[in-house]
Scaffold this motif. Structure first.
Motif, short mmCIF file in Angstrom:
data_model
loop_
_atom_site.label_atom_id
_atom_site.label_comp_id
_atom_site.label_asym_id
_atom_site.label_seq_id
_atom_site.Cartn_x
_atom_site.Cartn_y
_atom_site.Cartn_z
N GLU A 1 35.56 -35.36 57.96
CA GLU A 1 35.80 -36.07 56.49
C GLU A 1 37.23 -36.04 56.33
N LEU A 2 38.05 -36.49 57.40
CA LEU A 2 39.65 -36.62 56.97
C LEU A 2 40.08 -38.14 56.71
N LEU A 3 39.18 -39.12 57.17
CA LEU A 3 39.72 -40.36 56.81
C LEU A 3 39.66 -40.70 55.49
N GLU B 1 45.66 -38.00 55.16
CA GLU B 1 46.57 -37.57 54.44
C GLU B 1 47.20 -36.17 54.96
N THR B 2 48.50 -36.07 54.75
CA THR B 2 49.29 -35.10 55.59
C THR B 2 49.92 -34.23 54.48
N ALA B 3 50.59 -33.30 54.82
CA ALA B 3 51.46 -32.15 53.85
C ALA B 3 52.00 -33.06 52.83
N LEU C 1 51.54 -36.05 63.74
CA LEU C 1 50.50 -35.95 64.59
C LEU C 1 50.12 -34.21 64.82
N PHE C 2 51.04 -33.49 64.61
CA PHE C 2 50.65 -32.21 65.12
C PHE C 2 49.87 -31.48 63.73
N HIS C 3 50.16 -32.09 62.39
CA HIS C 3 49.56 -31.90 61.31
C HIS C 3 48.18 -32.28 61.16
#
Ligand code: ARG
Length: 562
Positions: free
Chosen positions: A276-278, A288-290, A342-344
């Motif tokens: 459920e990240l999309l 979403e990122t930081a 990417l790392f996030h």
């Protein structure tokens, strides 16, 4: 033998209750002046603990600490405890150790065989190999050797830029204006021309952009014609890249470009969905990122995937395939945000291993203070630049040593070595001013200077009819001490280079070794020495071994004669 460690262990016996041994090692300094000993332990931090003045603590420690017999003296000076090594014993030990271990001298088994993947070079097909890609290639190649020297198993990966909307544009341009024969003759130049023409014409003809998009869609859908053209462009580009790699002596364990991940993309999107990240944004899919970071774009409105999506798939694939414990991405500064995102995202997906991924950024290559770029078809072709370096080296050698055998091979080693060394001698984050004249000088801080010193050492050994003897050397002390101390520093330089992903530590080290050796050579008779002849020649041999290995870690070859 690690004498610093021996000193730390002896101190630790007295300071068990106050300091950890690691902390003691950290505190130990190397005095600038020989009068102050070989190592010094500052007592200022202990003042609070003991509630005594530092010089008092130093005095007491100097009386209590029992040193092994490689040390001759311990004394308090101000707030320091200074210790002195037994020059004669240590000199013999260090030189014998180098002679016994040869190229393995300085190896540290920190990695214990753990796998580290290094993503480097990674040029884009149908485009020239840029100066940025050269930097990535040179830095990554050296980091790979340094990691191996630190006990890691390395997987060298070339993540070719061989997929993306630009190939739609290129195919469209080729269909309109391309000429097969010309491309065969001069692939990258011609393909670049087509690409530039496409952009110029698209400025007043917007249908071109649609045409390019259409071809990329066809490519992603597996259309035969599109795929065949793409494959051809890729093969031709690889041929040119390979000749550069050959020139530089660089190899890879895996040349899997972005296209390799095409069939691994659905899974990534599915994983993101399950977790459920999309999220949808203007018809596109993003994560979403930081705070303060833009969201990471996963899928465009038209369903095509992106650079970041392919990097997600690649990171997961590499972790699963190689079981890598760490991964480095040697890519320019300007992609810092991309790797943060990417790392996030990998972190959000719950992959703890993503904490061991690092972006290893570097600065730009400049010419007369300006970025060397691929502007409007006017490119500095890297292969030409390297060939120019080799040709300048050839002239230098012909002037200095006209009777040299193998001139061609040596010119090659010196020319490419000069370019590589020049890139690596300063911290990678600094920009590099590309000046062939400076980098090819035989004196100063250059590759040829170090190579020349190595060749000089080799020549002394030949002239002295040196026979190796790695036991029972008996150095009397003083004369070679600065060289011996420098030889002792090599393992630490190797370690620091690895820990900071910083080849310049090794480059600075070999420069220093070359310098102290040349001073020694200027002051001490070697070839006609009656005393300690075997010792002196053995020292020369040890220096030759370490210079060669240091250069090897940088990706620079060391000719025996030049
Ligand atoms: N091809 C990219 C470029 O030239 C660099 C790729 C770096 N590696 C990666 N995994 N993203 O900008």
């Amino acid at each position: 033998m690690d004498y610093q460690l021996l000193f730390a262990e002896a101190l630790y016996k007295q300071l068990k209750d106050q300091l950890k041994q690691d902390k003691i090692i950290q505190l130990i300094e190397k005095p600038k002046y020989q009068e102050m000993g070989d190592f010094a332990f500052p007592c200022f931090e202990l003042a609070k603990v003991f509630r005594k003045a530092p010089h008092q603590i130093a005095l007491e420690l100097s009386e209590q600490v029992v040193l092994p017999d490689a040390f001759t003296k311990i004394e308090a000076a101000g707030g320091y405890v200074n210790v002195f090594l037994d020059k004669s014993q240590v000199s013999s030990f260090v030189v014998e150790e180098v002679l016994k271990k040869k190229s393995h001298y300085g190896a540290v088994n920190q990695g214990e065989g753990a796998v580290i993947t290094i993503d480097f070079s990674s040029p884009n097909i149908a485009k020239p190999f840029s100066m940025g890609h050269l930097r990535s290639t040179v830095i990554g190649h050296s980091l790979a050797r340094i990691a191996e020297k630190n006990g890691f198993e390395v997987v060298r990966i070339n993540h070719l830029g061989d997929w993306g909307t630009q190939f739609g544009k290129l195919i469209a341009a080729y269909k309109l204006w391309g000429n097969e024969e010309q491309i065969r003759k001069n692939p990258i130049k011609e393909l670049l021309k087509l690409y530039v023409q496409f952009h110029d014409e698209a400025e007043h003809d917007s249908t071109l952009i649609d045409e390019g998009r259409l071809w990329f869609k066809r490519l992603e859908d597996g259309d035969q014609e599109a795929l065949a053209l793409w494959k051809w462009f890729r093969d031709e580009s690889l041929k040119e890249f390979n000749s550069i790699y050959q020139l530089l002596g660089v190899t890879f364990d895996s040349v899997q470009g972005e296209a390799f991940y095409n069939d691994k993309m659905d899974r990534v999107v599915q994983l993101l969905e399950e977790k459920e990240l999309l999220e949808e944004s203007d018809g596109a899919l993003v994560v979403e990122t930081a705070e303060g970071m833009p969201p990471c774009l996963i899928k465009k409105k038209d369903g095509t995937t992106l650079y970041a999506t392919r990097d997600l798939a690649a990171a997961i694939y590499r972790h699963e395939t190689y079981g890598s414990e760490r991964s480095l991405y040697v890519v320019g500064n300007e992609q810092t945000l991309h790797f943060k995102q990417l790392f996030h995202v990998l972190q959000k997906m719950g992959y703890d291993w993503s904490l061991e991924l690092s972006h290893v950024p570097f600065g730009m290559m400049l010419k007369d203070g300006k970025k060397m770029s691929t502007r409007k078809g006017k490119v500095v072709l890297l292969e030409e630049v390297l060939k120019e370096a080799v040709s300048l080296a050839r002239q230098n050698i012909a002037d200095k040593n006209p009777s040299l055998a193998d001139q061609e091979q040596v010119a090659h080693q010196v020319g490419t070595g000069a370019v590589i060394f020049h890139d690596l001698k300063n911290h990678r984050l600094n920009d590099v001013e590309f000046s062939l004249d400076t980098m090819l000088k035989f004196e100063g801080e250059t590759g040829p200077y170090v190579q020349y010193t190595h060749a000089r050492a080799s020549s002394i050994l030949r002239k002295g009819a040196y026979q190796e003897k790695a036991n029972g050397l008996a150095f009397s002390g003083e004369t070679a001490w600065s060289v011996i101390k420098c030889l002792m520093e090599f393992p630490e330089a190797v370690k620091r280079s690895f820990e900071g992903n910083d080849p310049s530590q090794t480059a600075k080290y070999v420069l220093e070794l070359a310098k102290v050796f040349n001073q020694f050579y200027g002051n001490v008779r070697i070839l006609d020495a009656a005393e300690e002849r075997q010792e002196k020649l053995s020292l020369v041999h040890a220096v030759q071994i370490v210079l060669k290995e240091g250069l090897h870690l940088l990706g620079v070859e060391a000719p025996e004669e030049m």
